[in-house]
Scaffold this motif. Structure first.
Motif, short mmCIF file in Angstrom:
data_model
loop_
_atom_site.label_atom_id
_atom_site.label_comp_id
_atom_site.label_asym_id
_atom_site.label_seq_id
_atom_site.Cartn_x
_atom_site.Cartn_y
_atom_site.Cartn_z
N VAL A 152 2.90 5.15 -15.32
CA VAL A 152 1.71 5.45 -15.99
C VAL A 152 0.46 5.15 -14.77
CG1 VAL A 152 0.29 4.84 -17.65
CG2 VAL A 152 2.54 5.09 -18.04
N TYR A 153 0.48 4.01 -14.20
CA TYR A 153 -0.29 3.68 -13.58
C TYR A 153 -0.70 4.84 -12.40
CZ TYR A 153 -3.22 0.96 -10.23
OH TYR A 153 -4.36 0.42 -9.14
N PRO B 42 5.37 1.48 -21.37
CA PRO B 42 4.14 1.29 -20.46
C PRO B 42 3.41 -0.06 -20.47
CG PRO B 42 3.29 2.17 -22.59
CD PRO B 42 5.15 2.15 -22.67
N VAL B 43 4.45 -1.08 -19.59
CA VAL B 43 4.25 -2.41 -19.59
C VAL B 43 3.80 -2.37 -17.94
CG1 VAL B 43 4.61 -4.76 -19.49
CG2 VAL B 43 5.38 -3.07 -21.66
N LYS B 44 2.71 -3.24 -17.64
CA LYS B 44 2.25 -3.31 -16.30
C LYS B 44 3.53 -3.69 -15.37
CE LYS B 44 -1.49 -4.85 -13.31
NZ LYS B 44 -2.67 -5.77 -13.16
N THR B 45 4.21 -4.74 -15.90
CA THR B 45 5.32 -5.06 -14.56
C THR B 45 6.68 -4.40 -15.04
OG1 THR B 45 5.96 -6.87 -16.20
CG2 THR B 45 4.41 -7.25 -14.43
N PHE B 46 6.65 -3.25 -15.86
CA PHE B 46 7.82 -2.39 -16.19
C PHE B 46 7.69 -1.07 -15.37
CE2 PHE B 46 8.95 -4.08 -20.66
CZ PHE B 46 9.16 -5.41 -20.19
N ASP B 47 8.88 -0.33 -15.05
CA ASP B 47 8.84 0.75 -14.45
C ASP B 47 7.89 1.89 -14.98
OD1 ASP B 47 10.91 -0.24 -12.74
OD2 ASP B 47 12.53 0.34 -14.25
N LEU C 82 0.90 -1.18 -0.08
CA LEU C 82 0.05 0.11 0.00
C LEU C 82 0.78 1.19 -0.07
CD1 LEU C 82 -2.86 -0.96 2.55
CD2 LEU C 82 -2.75 -1.13 0.27
N LEU C 83 1.82 1.15 -0.88
CA LEU C 83 2.69 2.49 -1.06
C LEU C 83 1.79 3.66 -1.55
CD1 LEU C 83 5.96 0.97 -2.82
CD2 LEU C 83 5.45 1.45 -0.32
N SER C 84 2.18 4.82 -1.11
CA SER C 84 1.51 5.85 -1.86
C SER C 84 1.99 6.00 -3.19
CB SER C 84 2.17 7.28 -1.21
OG SER C 84 3.30 7.37 -1.27
N TYR C 85 1.09 6.65 -4.14
CA TYR C 85 1.29 6.87 -5.48
C TYR C 85 2.82 7.37 -5.83
CZ TYR C 85 -3.59 5.13 -6.54
OH TYR C 85 -4.55 4.50 -6.48
N LYS C 86 3.07 8.63 -4.74
CA LYS C 86 4.25 9.24 -5.06
C LYS C 86 5.44 8.46 -4.91
CE LYS C 86 6.68 13.32 -2.99
NZ LYS C 86 6.45 14.63 -2.04
N ASN C 87 5.42 7.48 -3.89
CA ASN C 87 6.62 6.77 -3.32
C ASN C 87 6.64 5.78 -4.51
OD1 ASN C 87 7.20 8.23 -1.16
ND2 ASN C 87 6.25 6.64 0.35
N GLU C 88 5.68 5.09 -5.04
CA GLU C 88 5.71 4.00 -6.02
C GLU C 88 6.16 4.51 -7.28
OE1 GLU C 88 3.16 0.60 -7.87
OE2 GLU C 88 2.24 1.54 -6.23
N PHE C 89 5.98 5.71 -7.49
CA PHE C 89 6.38 6.60 -8.81
C PHE C 89 7.93 6.83 -8.85
CE2 PHE C 89 7.34 10.11 -11.57
CZ PHE C 89 6.72 9.87 -12.68
N GLU D 174 -8.36 3.91 -10.43
CA GLU D 174 -7.52 2.49 -10.57
C GLU D 174 -8.26 1.75 -11.76
OE1 GLU D 174 -7.17 0.66 -6.66
OE2 GLU D 174 -6.00 2.13 -6.04
N TYR D 175 -9.35 1.65 -11.64
CA TYR D 175 -9.91 1.04 -12.73
C TYR D 175 -9.52 1.36 -14.28
CZ TYR D 175 -13.84 -0.71 -15.80
OH TYR D 175 -14.36 -1.75 -16.78
N VAL D 176 -9.73 2.76 -14.52
CA VAL D 176 -9.46 3.18 -15.62
C VAL D 176 -7.70 2.96 -16.10
CG1 VAL D 176 -9.15 5.41 -17.06
CG2 VAL D 176 -11.00 5.03 -15.72
N ALA D 177 -7.18 3.22 -14.81
CA ALA D 177 -5.53 2.84 -14.91
C ALA D 177 -5.30 1.40 -15.30
CB ALA D 177 -4.84 3.08 -13.70
#
Length: 219
Positions: A156-157, A146-151, A73-80, A166-169
């Protein structure tokens, strides 16, 4: 990072990736490419340490090396920031080597020429350095796809999930992942037909479709 890393997992996918690369390339070429990957992952680990994010494991699989965080449950900022750190490290390696070549009076074209020579098994220190630079550049660019398991996919997510939902992402990223996989497959096919290399990338891109539904937090 608090606790020590839990484990390093080397799965069947990682074994197939390395085997396919050994078939098409020499051990020296594979070694330099792995070194470029190490520098890339060090960028992620450094960012995780700065952000005080604990690492659960490092996994070698179909989609390459994955660093899985303990907290999902990382914040979007940290994960980015975690996702961006890897490509930045790879770009840093590339530009550092470019500066090194310039200091010794060699142009940027020499980097590509020496890398190509090294890829054709004409081994030399400058060739290895040039190939490390090009490998780092390629890894940075590929990981920004922009691949789901790539950086790039994680970045992008994070942007879409925070800006829209999150659904649209998820839906947008699934479409982009498939398109990127096809692009990688096309490039790998060209490399195999043109210079007899790229089998590893071919296997790699073919396995992306299976990895797009992985739910782990990967960087």
């Amino acid at each position: 990072m608090g606790e020590k890393m839990k484990k390093i997992r080397f799965g069947l996918g990682g074994f197939l990736m390395i085997s396919s690369m050994l078939v098409s390339d020499s051990a020296a070429v594979l070694g330099v490419y792995v070194l470029a990957a190490v520098f890339h992952e060090m960028g992620h680990l450094l960012a995780a340490k700065i952000l005080q994010v604990e690492i659960k494991e490092i996994a070698f699989g179909f989609s390459g090396v994955r660093i899985i965080t303990k907290d999902k449950l990382l914040s979007y900022k940290n994960e980015f920031c975690l996702a961006m750190a890897g490509p930045l490290a790879s770009f840093a390696v590339f530009f550092s080597i470019c500066v090194c070549f310039c200091i010794f009076g060699m142009s940027s074209e020499v980097i590509f020429e020496s890398a190509e020579s090294f890829l054709q098994c004409n081994l030399s220190p400058w060739g290895a350095l040039g190939f490390l630079a090009i490998s780092s550049l390629i890894q940075a660019i590929i990981n920004l796809l922009p691949v789901k398991t790539f950086d790039g996919g994680r970045m992008v997510y994070c942007v879409l999930a925070e800006a829209v939902s999150e659904y649209v992402a998820d839906r947008v990223l699934m479409i982009l992942s498939m398109f990127s996989a096809y692009l990688l497959w096309t490039v790998a096919l060209y490399l195999m037909l043109r210079i007899g290399a790229g089998l590893g990338i071919y296997v790699f891109s073919a396995c992306i479709f299976a990895s797009t539904r992985n739910e782990d937090v990967e960087i």
